[in-house]
Design a protein around this motif. Structure first.
Motif: not given
Ligand SMILES: Cc1cc2nc3c(=O)[nH]c(=O)nc-3n(C[C@H](O)[C@H](O)[C@H](O)COP(=O)(O)O)c2cc1C
Length: 370
Positions: A247-266
């Motif tokens: 989200d490019w904002v402190e406290g928002g989604l970041d790369l580790p969260a995106a990796i966790a989300l992508s893992r869930m989707l995979a």
């Protein structure tokens, strides 16, 4: 210079960019995907001659996968009153003509299904993207929480469980119509601050029910939408998901969260590619774009999760696109504005990278002399 002389001087190569790639049963002639780009030129969600000509030009221009713009699952899910929709059969039939023409030009027709959520009911960009009030052609926007998109926007209505259930059904119907229209890849738009992203991001989702709190809860809507889409979208056809990897904002989604989300989707096993974009949910975002600035997200998700990814964002040079693929940083390069600038980018890139096997439309062959 004769064709033979040209070949002698510039031996053909086999660049990655022009190698076919398959997702499930769908093969693309190359690894170039046209990014979905709203044209804000529809009436009542219906595509018209503008859309037909615009899309046909890029398919004739050699892209492998052609994703049409965000196509909304309901009238209140549109960003502007001029966005495309697929909530009725008339829209489906008009889109079918486009999908069939794209396929006849050798590209894979793809559709992005979207709901604008709290970013809905604004004017076209060239009219300032200003909120359109209810009663003035606008409508009440909905979102996870009553938090406005910008200090100038009206707050959305927080969605009830019945609202959530309805949106999931709208995606299901849109997936069925997309299949009936002849699209071969479907993408769920879960990026750029629109409805699904606004559920994913803790900045816009302050819910305390089963759709708020943990990442698993915030991703519940996305998973329900994918379940619904997959119930109508055949197992032999691919499904992509576009996410905002930060989200490019402190406290928002970041790369580790995106990796966790992508893992869930995979782990679902029915998502074939993560289309890695960023931003759009919070007006405080601080982005410093540079050529390929979002590629590191596609690269990290591909490496960490082992799922196919698409890289998008300021990719414009053929050599840059080739480097992304050859370096194993992404499986597809996804091009937006450069294809508005040059509809024949793919054919020009084939010349530049010496992919001599690439076939030009016969009608344009006589122009291939430069
Ligand atoms: C005119 C325009 C319309 C866009 N519409 C959409 C859209 O419908 N769906 C979407 O996911 N992204 C949309 N985007 C973002 C692009 O798909 C792409 O991610 C972004 O422009 C970055 O890629 P680029 O630098 O190659 O243009 C749009 C961008 C532009 C310029």
């Amino acid at each position: 210079m004769s064709e033979d002389a040209r070949r002698v001087q510039r031996p053909a190569r086999n660049p990655y960019l022009f190698r076919p790639i398959s997702f499930r049963t769908v093969e693309s002639r190359n690894r170039i995907m046209m990014s979905p780009m709203c044209q804000y030129s529809a009436q009542d969600g219906m595509p018209n001659d503008w859309h037909f000509g615009h899309i046909a030009a890029r398919a004739a221009g050699g892209v492998g996968i052609l994703c049409i713009e965000a196509t909304h699952v309901s009238d209140i899910g549109r960003i502007t009153p001029h966005c495309l929709g697929i909530w009725n059969d008339e829209q489906r039939d008009a889109l079918a003509r486009i999908a069939s023409h794209v396929a006849s030009l050798g590209a894979v027709p793809m559709i992005q299904l979207a709901h604008a959520g709290r970013k809905a009911s604004v004017s076209q960009p060239w009219k300032g993207t200003k909120p359109i009030p209810v009663g003035d052609g606008g409508w009440e926007a909905i979102g996870p929480s009553p938090l406005p998109q910008t200090p100038q926007s009206p707050p959305p209505r927080a969605m009830s469980q019945a609202d959530i259930d309805r949106v999931v059904e709208e995606f299901r119907d849109a997936a069925r119509r997309s299949r009936e229209a002849g699209f071969r890849i479907v993408e769920v738009h879960a990026a750029h601050g629109y409805l699904i992203h606004s559920f994913l991001s803790p900045l816009s989702n302050h819910r305390t029910d089963s759709h708020g709190g943990s990442l698993e809860n915030r991703a519940r809507l996305l998973n329900q939408v994918i379940d619904a889409v997959r119930s109508e979208w055949p197992a032999e056809l691919p499904l992509f998901v576009r996410i905002s990897a930060t989200d490019w904002v402190e406290g928002g989604l970041d790369l580790p969260a995106a990796i966790a989300l992508s893992r869930m989707l995979a782990q679902r096993g029915d998502v074939d590619l993560i289309d890695c974009s960023t931003g759009g949910v919070d007006h405080r975002q601080a982005i410093r774009p540079y050529p390929g600035y979002q590629v590191p997200f596609a690269e990290a998700i591909r490496r960490e999760v082992g799922i196919a990814t698409g890289a998008v964002g300021l990719i414009s040079a053929p050599e840059q696109a080739e480097e992304i693929l050859a370096g194993g940083r992404a499986d597809l390069v996804i091009l937006g504005r450069v294809l508005l600038y040059d509809p024949h980018w793919a054919l020009h890139a084939a010349n530049r990278l010496r992919a001599d096997h690439v076939v030009w439309p016969v009608q344009y062959e006589r122009s291939n002399i430069f």
